[in-house]
Design an enzyme around this catalytic site. Structure first.
Site, PDB file in Angstrom:
ATOM      1  N   ASP A   1       0.856  -1.186   0.000  1.00  0.00           N
ATOM      2  CA  ASP A   1       0.000   0.000   0.000  1.00  0.00           C
ATOM      3  C   ASP A   1       0.888   1.230   0.000  1.00  0.00           C
ATOM      4  O   ASP A   1       2.014   1.196   0.516  1.00  0.00           O
ATOM      5  CB  ASP A   1      -0.910   0.004   1.237  1.00  0.00           C
ATOM      6  CG  ASP A   1      -2.156   0.849   1.045  1.00  0.00           C
ATOM      7  OD1 ASP A   1      -2.032   2.092   1.015  1.00  0.00           O
ATOM      8  OD2 ASP A   1      -3.248   0.276   0.903  1.00  0.00           O
TER       9      ASP A   1
ATOM     10  N   CYS B   1     -20.296  -0.531  -1.665  1.00  0.00           N
ATOM     11  CA  CYS B   1     -20.350  -1.459  -2.807  1.00  0.00           C
ATOM     12  C   CYS B   1     -21.602  -1.295  -3.659  1.00  0.00           C
ATOM     13  O   CYS B   1     -21.517  -0.869  -4.812  1.00  0.00           O
ATOM     14  CB  CYS B   1     -20.247  -2.900  -2.311  1.00  0.00           C
ATOM     15  SG  CYS B   1     -18.612  -3.320  -1.664  1.00  0.00           S
TER      16      CYS B   1
ATOM     17  N   LYS C   1     -22.288   2.196  -5.607  1.00  0.00           N
ATOM     18  CA  LYS C   1     -21.319   2.558  -6.660  1.00  0.00           C
ATOM     19  C   LYS C   1     -21.265   1.493  -7.747  1.00  0.00           C
ATOM     20  O   LYS C   1     -21.054   1.813  -8.928  1.00  0.00           O
ATOM     21  CB  LYS C   1     -19.944   2.843  -6.062  1.00  0.00           C
ATOM     22  CG  LYS C   1     -19.230   1.675  -5.397  1.00  0.00           C
ATOM     23  CD  LYS C   1     -18.161   1.104  -6.281  1.00  0.00           C
ATOM     24  CE  LYS C   1     -17.370   0.034  -5.551  1.00  0.00           C
ATOM     25  NZ  LYS C   1     -16.410  -0.670  -6.438  1.00  0.00           N
TER      26      LYS C   1
END
Length: 438
Positions: free
Chosen positions: A32, A265, A268
């Site tokens: 990340d 979730c 979108k």
């Protein structure tokens, strides 16, 4: 067989997937760009609230099987399989924002000098995978030896660890027999437990996830539309849902009327599917999805308007108690939370909104005050709204709060509280779609 697996992106999906891959016996590195997040994860701690995630992180970081980094050179030629687990949030026009995926590919691909498999887990518009494969092969020194497959996730927040370790199905989208063999090795444990596997082309794999979420959203919006019909006609939507749910062709799950869906979730994903359908000229699908969205948005307005009505038609300066901020119980996720939409609309109408949630922690924002207990939320309230169905709210004793509130008015927007108990304690209880029991 133990594989070396990298997971690119360590937010909700990536952190859970990385921990799950370690539990399956693989060596795992998560990557990340957020250094603080990487430090937290390397300490075996979770930066999100998700049941069972932190124990898995602690278990596998302690053994060294799972670690996290910000350095792409540590994963490029180390991993046999690279999972892309980046966010694809909505843009203003509803289209999926693929910038995180593209940035990850631009960082990873130039470092790939050995054959490997890149597997997408992110929810993307159909056609994305093939474009990414072309870009990766164009940038990677290994060229066509890098393959791309798509393996969509089906995680339910609050059940993400369970869904990772014991999935109800696996989808492998690829045009390569070798890629299928690798994915069979990656998921050898759940496959040995007879988890169904759908092996398909990449386009179908990309569509499966958005189709699933769109169908779930449709069921929720349908029952909410029926709730309004029951309200108008004097029926009971809960009994209606029970009755039609006995039909195996329909099923009872996701036929729970209330405030509608939210989270990171469903909203979108269905918006992105509608946008992509328009791009491909499938207007019948985009029109259908927009109708589903309109019903869902309307539920939030309906509850806010109902609160204003129950407060005498004007909430200016009146205190409103909101129970729940997360979009669903079992998570601290407040993205696209119906509860917060209602709270914002009541504030805009002039209300003094006090909100309590067991897990969600909200940044300071104009519009309402987050408090530390149900009692603090209810103190002086003229209307109480139940907006997130946390189990602890079902255990509340209505008599305990009778002297705290200014008016004993409860709007149960999730239809989960035992209305007779509250009514027996002198409360007025309003549950949309249950006019027959009011």
């Amino acid at each position: 067989m133990t594989l070396r697996v990298s997971v690119i992106g360590t937010s909700y999906l990536g952190a859970t997937h990385a921990a799950g891959m370690a539990e399956f016996g693989h060596e795992v590195i998560g990557i990340d760009i957020d250094e603080d997040k990487v430090k937290v994860l390397n300490a075996g701690q979770s930066h999100i609230f998700e049941v069972g995630l932190e124990p898995l992180l602690e278990k596998h970081t302690a053994t060294g099987r799972l670690r996290f980094t910000t350095d792409y050179t540590q994963i490029a030629d180390w991993a046999d399989v690279h999972f892309l687990a980046l966010g694809t949030p909505s843009q203003a026009n509803g289209a999926a924002d693929l910038s995180q995926l593209h940035a990850a590919v631009e960082s990873l691909a130039p470092l790939l000098t050995e054959p490997c498999l890149v597997v997408g887990k992110s929810t993307v518009p159909v056609g994305t995978a093939m474009a990414l494969e072309a870009r990766i092969r164009g940038l990677a020194p290994a060229g066509d030896a890098v393959e791309v497959a798509w393996n969509p996730e089906f995680l339910r927040e609050a059940y993400a660890v369970e869904d990772t370790l014991h999935p109800d199905r696996l989808v492998f989208g690829t045009h390569s027999r070798h890629a299928l063999e690798v994915l069979d090795e990656v998921y050898a444990l759940p496959i040995s437990d007879r988890t169904p596997v759908v092996r398909c082309d990449i386009a179908t794999a990309e569509l499966i996830k958005v189709a699933a979420n769109s169908f779930l959203a449709t069921k929720i919006s349908f029952i909410n539309a029926m709730a309004q019909m029951c309200q108008a006609a004097g029926g009971d939507v809960t009994l209606l849902a029970d009755a039609i749910g006995f039909d195996n062709r329909i099923g009872r799950e996701f036929l729970n009327a209330g405030l509608g869906f939210g989270g990171g979730c469903l909203p979108k994903d269905i918006a992105a599917l509608a946008y992509r359908a328009d791009e491909l000229g499938v207007n019948v699908l985009s029109d259908f999805i927009h109708a589903v969205e309109a019903i869902n948005d309307g539920q939030r307005t309906e509850i806010a308007d109902l609160a204003i009505e129950q407060a005498g038609g004007d909430v200016t300066g009146k205190r409103i108690a909101v129970l729940g901020a997360a979009f669903k119980p079992g998570t601290d996720d407040t993205r696209n939370s119906p509860a917060l939409t209602v709270a914002d609309r009541l504030h805009a109408a002039g209300a003094d909104v006090r909100i309590y949630d067991p897990e969600a922690r909200l940044p300071p924002r104009e519009g309402f005050t987050q408090v530390a207990s149900v009692e603090q939320a209810m103190l002086g309230a003229e209307v109480v709204l139940h907006l997130t169905e946390w189990p602890e709210f079902r255990q509340l004793d209505p008599e305990k709060f009778a002297d705290l509130v200014k008016a004993k008015v409860l709007i149960d927007a999730r239809l989960k509280l035992h209305a007779p108990t509250w009514r027996n304690a002198g409360w007025k209880v309003v549950q949309i779609g249950r006019a027959a029991t009011m």
